[in-house]
Scaffold this active site. Sequence first.
Site, PDB file in Angstrom:
ATOM      1  N   ARG A 143       5.959   8.621   6.719  1.00  0.00           N
ATOM      2  CA  ARG A 143       4.603   8.588   7.299  1.00  0.00           C
ATOM      3  C   ARG A 143       4.656   8.574   8.831  1.00  0.00           C
ATOM      4  O   ARG A 143       5.475   7.903   9.437  1.00  0.00           O
ATOM      5  CB  ARG A 143       3.850   7.348   6.830  1.00  0.00           C
ATOM      6  CG  ARG A 143       2.518   7.216   7.570  1.00  0.00           C
ATOM      7  CD  ARG A 143       1.526   6.380   6.882  1.00  0.00           C
ATOM      8  NE  ARG A 143       1.914   4.990   6.768  1.00  0.00           N
ATOM      9  CZ  ARG A 143       1.111   4.067   6.241  1.00  0.00           C
ATOM     10  NH1 ARG A 143      -0.078   4.408   5.794  1.00  0.00           N
ATOM     11  NH2 ARG A 143       1.506   2.826   6.136  1.00  0.00           N
ATOM     12  N   ARG A 189       4.528   3.413  12.014  1.00  0.00           N
ATOM     13  CA  ARG A 189       3.911   2.087  12.034  1.00  0.00           C
ATOM     14  C   ARG A 189       4.958   0.984  11.915  1.00  0.00           C
ATOM     15  O   ARG A 189       5.923   1.129  11.156  1.00  0.00           O
ATOM     16  CB  ARG A 189       2.917   1.974  10.862  1.00  0.00           C
ATOM     17  CG  ARG A 189       1.479   1.986  11.336  1.00  0.00           C
ATOM     18  CD  ARG A 189       0.504   2.120  10.229  1.00  0.00           C
ATOM     19  NE  ARG A 189       0.562   1.039   9.245  1.00  0.00           N
ATOM     20  CZ  ARG A 189      -0.286   0.925   8.238  1.00  0.00           C
ATOM     21  NH1 ARG A 189      -1.252   1.810   8.098  1.00  0.00           N
ATOM     22  NH2 ARG A 189      -0.182  -0.053   7.378  1.00  0.00           N
ATOM     23  N   ARG A 249       4.984  -5.765   1.270  1.00  0.00           N
ATOM     24  CA  ARG A 249       3.561  -5.390   1.142  1.00  0.00           C
ATOM     25  C   ARG A 249       3.232  -5.049  -0.307  1.00  0.00           C
ATOM     26  O   ARG A 249       2.152  -5.363  -0.808  1.00  0.00           O
ATOM     27  CB  ARG A 249       3.242  -4.213   2.061  1.00  0.00           C
ATOM     28  CG  ARG A 249       3.209  -4.630   3.528  1.00  0.00           C
ATOM     29  CD  ARG A 249       3.329  -3.447   4.459  1.00  0.00           C
ATOM     30  NE  ARG A 249       2.206  -2.540   4.364  1.00  0.00           N
ATOM     31  CZ  ARG A 249       2.235  -1.289   4.796  1.00  0.00           C
ATOM     32  NH1 ARG A 249       3.337  -0.792   5.329  1.00  0.00           N
ATOM     33  NH2 ARG A 249       1.179  -0.532   4.700  1.00  0.00           N
ATOM     34  N   LYS A 253      -5.059   6.084   0.595  1.00  0.00           N
ATOM     35  CA  LYS A 253      -6.444   5.709   0.903  1.00  0.00           C
ATOM     36  C   LYS A 253      -6.892   6.311   2.248  1.00  0.00           C
ATOM     37  O   LYS A 253      -7.954   6.908   2.346  1.00  0.00           O
ATOM     38  CB  LYS A 253      -6.591   4.175   0.947  1.00  0.00           C
ATOM     39  CG  LYS A 253      -6.157   3.489  -0.345  1.00  0.00           C
ATOM     40  CD  LYS A 253      -6.323   1.985  -0.288  1.00  0.00           C
ATOM     41  CE  LYS A 253      -5.480   1.291   0.764  1.00  0.00           C
ATOM     42  NZ  LYS A 253      -4.019   1.310   0.509  1.00  0.00           N
ATOM     43  N   ARG A 285      -9.359  -7.022  -0.366  1.00  0.00           N
ATOM     44  CA  ARG A 285      -7.958  -7.054  -0.778  1.00  0.00           C
ATOM     45  C   ARG A 285      -7.652  -8.327  -1.541  1.00  0.00           C
ATOM     46  O   ARG A 285      -6.524  -8.529  -1.975  1.00  0.00           O
ATOM     47  CB  ARG A 285      -7.109  -7.057   0.485  1.00  0.00           C
ATOM     48  CG  ARG A 285      -6.207  -5.869   0.626  1.00  0.00           C
ATOM     49  CD  ARG A 285      -5.527  -6.095   1.952  1.00  0.00           C
ATOM     50  NE  ARG A 285      -4.429  -5.251   2.160  1.00  0.00           N
ATOM     51  CZ  ARG A 285      -4.489  -4.107   2.830  1.00  0.00           C
ATOM     52  NH1 ARG A 285      -5.624  -3.648   3.285  1.00  0.00           N
ATOM     53  NH2 ARG A 285      -3.397  -3.424   3.037  1.00  0.00           N
TER      54      ARG A 285
END
Length: 214
Positions: free
Chosen positions: A123, A156, A167, A13, A88
Amino acid sequence: MKIILLGAPGAGKGTQAQFIMNKFNIPQISTGDMLRAAIKSGSELGQQAKTLMDAGQLVPDDLIIALVKDRVSQADCKDGFLLDGFPRTIPQADALKSAGINIDYVLEFDVPDEVIVERMSGRRVHPASGRSYHIVYNPPKVEGKDDITGEDLVIRADDKPETVLDRLKVYHTTTKPLVDYYQEEAKTGNTQYFRLDGTQKVESVSAELNKILA
Ligand code: AP5
């Protein structure tokens, strides 16, 4: 132009948000980035959010809804905006609807869980802008540095493998029902719903978006 990006954590996203923002010149509203900025500033919201985010859990609806309502009322959102990470939950989607905000496009990125887990391990992000890279699939021009500012990239806190699995659980139980919610909305003709294969290369997903949003 009002757009929602829907998809699991790591579905791409934030990556595609950069493409859409540049194409339409509309602001990206990333609730995750807003919460991370609140944590950094040490605000009360940030303090409430930190423990939940680190554990891969959602922040309470009332806090997020107030944050987004305030943000979309700002001048730069008058010609549209791109919602990344909101809504969400069903109550968050209902809050948008009750505020009279009509969404033009809901774009879902479909990526299987096993691909997500692999992506998150590579990431790297630029905290100030939210720009996101991958060490193999979407590398920065200079290793460890943001392409635009040259500042350091970081991992992160919630990208630890065990937190990513939590998650994903939250996504399947709480956020995935929004797929049906918005597909039903699309039947009213007020919103267009598209599902994209998010496992394609970054440029291929952008090219598909370019066609959809032409
Ligand atoms: P948030 O920051 O929104 O995280 P998220 O939804 O979990 O999404 P991500 O940013 O992790 O993933 P993404 O889909 O943007 O993927 P990206 O483009 O980076 O939320 C964090 C936390 O904040 C939540 O857990 C919650 O606690 C809280 N929160 C936020 N909003 C909330 C809300 N509305 N209500 C309640 N709580 C809320 O891509 C991932 C990686 O893959 C990158 O390395 C990228 O380079 C790579 N990649 C991208 N596309 C491709 C591709 N096509 N091929 C190969 N690699 C790719």
